[in-house]
Write an enzyme that holds these catalytic residues in place. Structure first.
Site, PDB file in Angstrom:
ATOM      1  N   HIS A  84     134.924  91.635 -22.480  1.00 49.92           N
ATOM      2  CA  HIS A  84     134.470  91.607 -23.868  1.00 49.92           C
ATOM      3  C   HIS A  84     135.661  91.490 -24.819  1.00 49.92           C
ATOM      4  CE1 HIS A  84     131.355  94.597 -22.023  1.00 49.92           C
ATOM      5  NE2 HIS A  84     131.016  93.351 -21.737  1.00 49.92           N
TER       6      HIS A  84
ATOM      7  N   TYR B  47     138.889 105.426 -26.167  1.00 46.85           N
ATOM      8  CA  TYR B  47     139.525 104.367 -26.942  1.00 46.85           C
ATOM      9  C   TYR B  47     139.287 104.558 -28.437  1.00 46.85           C
ATOM     10  CZ  TYR B  47     134.874 102.204 -26.088  1.00 46.85           C
ATOM     11  OH  TYR B  47     133.534 101.959 -25.958  1.00 46.85           O
TER      12      TYR B  47
END
Length: 471
Positions: free
Chosen positions: A72, A135
């Site tokens: 992605h 993240y």
């Protein structure tokens, strides 16, 4: 379970994909467990990582070995690190440009992190049970955000997955992603030019001709004074704002209506742009003026000289400069005596020469011409090379002149007698004025040392003037 390396020092390593960077993180452990600073802005930026301004923290947990996600490419930057376990990561550059399709792979454990720039496809395969990775991203998730995807099994990328994809846990959606030949590259963040119909805007159009990522606006379709400016665009899709809009009617600025308009365009507008730039990590480019100084110095003005404007126009420009300087990423191009398309001093003098009119022109104001084409050239240099942020003076190179000197040179280049121009003082020139007159700085000379220091060489004023007047 893998052993964590507790002996590392904080370090940064560039990869084969531009902007994709691996970090070794110090992990401190004993019999009780371990601790690490997962993200530390001051230390990371000191190593050279851009302050990407994270706004959201996410955690992904996978309980089974072989769980595979990706590939992605997202419309934001990411800082990815491991909370527990171990993963194999594969990153593919899906950005438009010469490195499209470049691949980098690495294993990550709690002692490593990676910075993933916008448009680089990322994918992860768990190598241990109960793996969690965290993240940081510098934009909030939005249903309007656009992504690009690549199939995990793409033959061109040829990623060597430790656990074959046939044996891995992969979602049906990820299995359906296109091959590299069918991937639409991620376009770069856009540049927004505000005020593209003026003399600087016209020069910028010529300078950036053919650059698809530049978006142009005029006063009719972008209102700097709008109270909904913060919602006027999806600002995370922009890398740079170039503010070419300005109120330049220096005498009219001394009237009640002009004063209001000058403050709105030259001060309030840039302040609004600075807020947007600061919030979204955008580089803001703004054009300043010699009128921010009172002209009393006996030397050329440097970028760090304190502003001391005489009239309303100069005051509004100084206020705009101060507002723009609050944006962490800003360039202020300070100019004097700007000449571009449309009506201006040079065209007026050329017209008077042809009509046989012998003008009186002030000869106690000193400076150098700045051509709009040169401003556009410097702006492009700044946004493409990204030198240190701050103020950069720009005028043409050459001797310091007066307005009367310029007028005489225009007459001469047009084939007329330069002695037809009579020099007068500023006081004499405006002695009979019946409407408000703005005070002018008598010294508008700007020091060019800093712009020379970034390798930019302004062209000679006389050469530019000759070209400007040529058929």
């Amino acid at each position: 379970m893998s052993e964590i390396d507790f002996g590392k020092s904080l370090s940064r390593t560039e990869t084969t994909i531009p902007g994709l960077e691996i970090f070794d993180l110090p992990v401190h452990g004993d019999s009780r467990g371990w601790f690490k600073e997962n993200w530390q802005r001051e230390k990371m930026t000191a190593l050279g990582l851009a302050d990407f301004g994270p706004v959201q923290n996410n955690v992904s947990f996978n309980d089974a070995v072989g769980t595979t996600r990706g590939i992605h490419a997202e419309p934001w930057d990411k800082w990815v690190s491991i909370a527990t376990g171990r993963i194999f990561g594969a990153w593919v550059d899906l950005r438009e440009g010469p490195t499209f399709g470049a691949v980098f792979t690495a294993e990550l454990d709690p002692s490593k992190a990676i910075f993933v720039p916008r448009g680089v496809g990322n994918s992860y395969q768990t190598l241990e049970p109960d793996t969690a990775y965290t993240y940081l991203v510098n934009d909030h998730w939005s249903p309007d955000a656009s992504y690009s995807f690549l199939n995990l099994a793409d033959e061109t990328a040829a990623i060597g997955w430790p656990i074959p994809l046939a044996d891995a846990e992969v979602s049906a959606k990820d299995l359906a992603h296109p091959r590299l030949a069918d991937v639409e590259p991620v376009a770069p963040r856009k540049t927004l030019v505000i005020g593209s119909a003026g003399q600087l805007g016209t020069a910028l159009r010529a300078e950036f001709d053919g650059v698809q990522s530049v978006e142009w606006t005029t006063r009719d379709d972008f209102d700097l004074g709008s109270t909904t400016l913060a919602e006027a665009r999806r600002w995370r899709d922009y890398d740079t704002i170039i503010n070419a809009a300005a109120y330049t009617a220096v005498d009219r600025a001394e009237t009640p209506d002009g004063r209001r308009d000058a403050w709105a365009v030259n001060a309030a507008g840039p302040a609004a742009l600075a807020r947007i730039a600061a919030e979204h990590g955008i580089t803001l480019v703004h054009v300043s003026s010699d009128y921010v100084f009172d002209g009393s110095a006996d030397r050329a003005y440097a970028e760090d000289d304190l502003v001391c404007p005489l009239g309303v126009y100069g005051q509004t420009k100084a206020a705009g400069d101060l507002a723009v300087s609050t944006a962490p990423r800003h360039y202020i191009v300070r100019t004097s005596w700007v000449i571009g398309s449309g009506n201006n001093f040079v065209r007026t003098m050329a017209s008077l020469a042809e009509k046989g009119v012998d003008p009186k022109v002030v000869d106690d104001q000193r400076g150098r011409l700045t051509f709009a084409t040169e401003i556009a050239r410097l702006i492009r240099t700044l946004v493409e090379t990204r030198p240190s942020f701050g103020v950069y003076n720009l005028t043409s190179e050459g001797e310091v002149v007066t307005w009367a000197d310029v007028a005489r040179r225009v007459f001469e280049l047009a084939g007329h007698d330069p002695e037809r121009v009579t020099g007068v003082s500023t006081e004499q020139y405006f002695a009979s004025a019946t409407s408000p007159v703005a005070p002018r700085p008598l010294n508008s000379v700007l020091d060019l040392t800093r712009v020379h220091g970034i390798g930019f060489r302004p062209r000679a004023g006389d050469d530019l003037l000759r070209e400007y007047l040529s058929p």
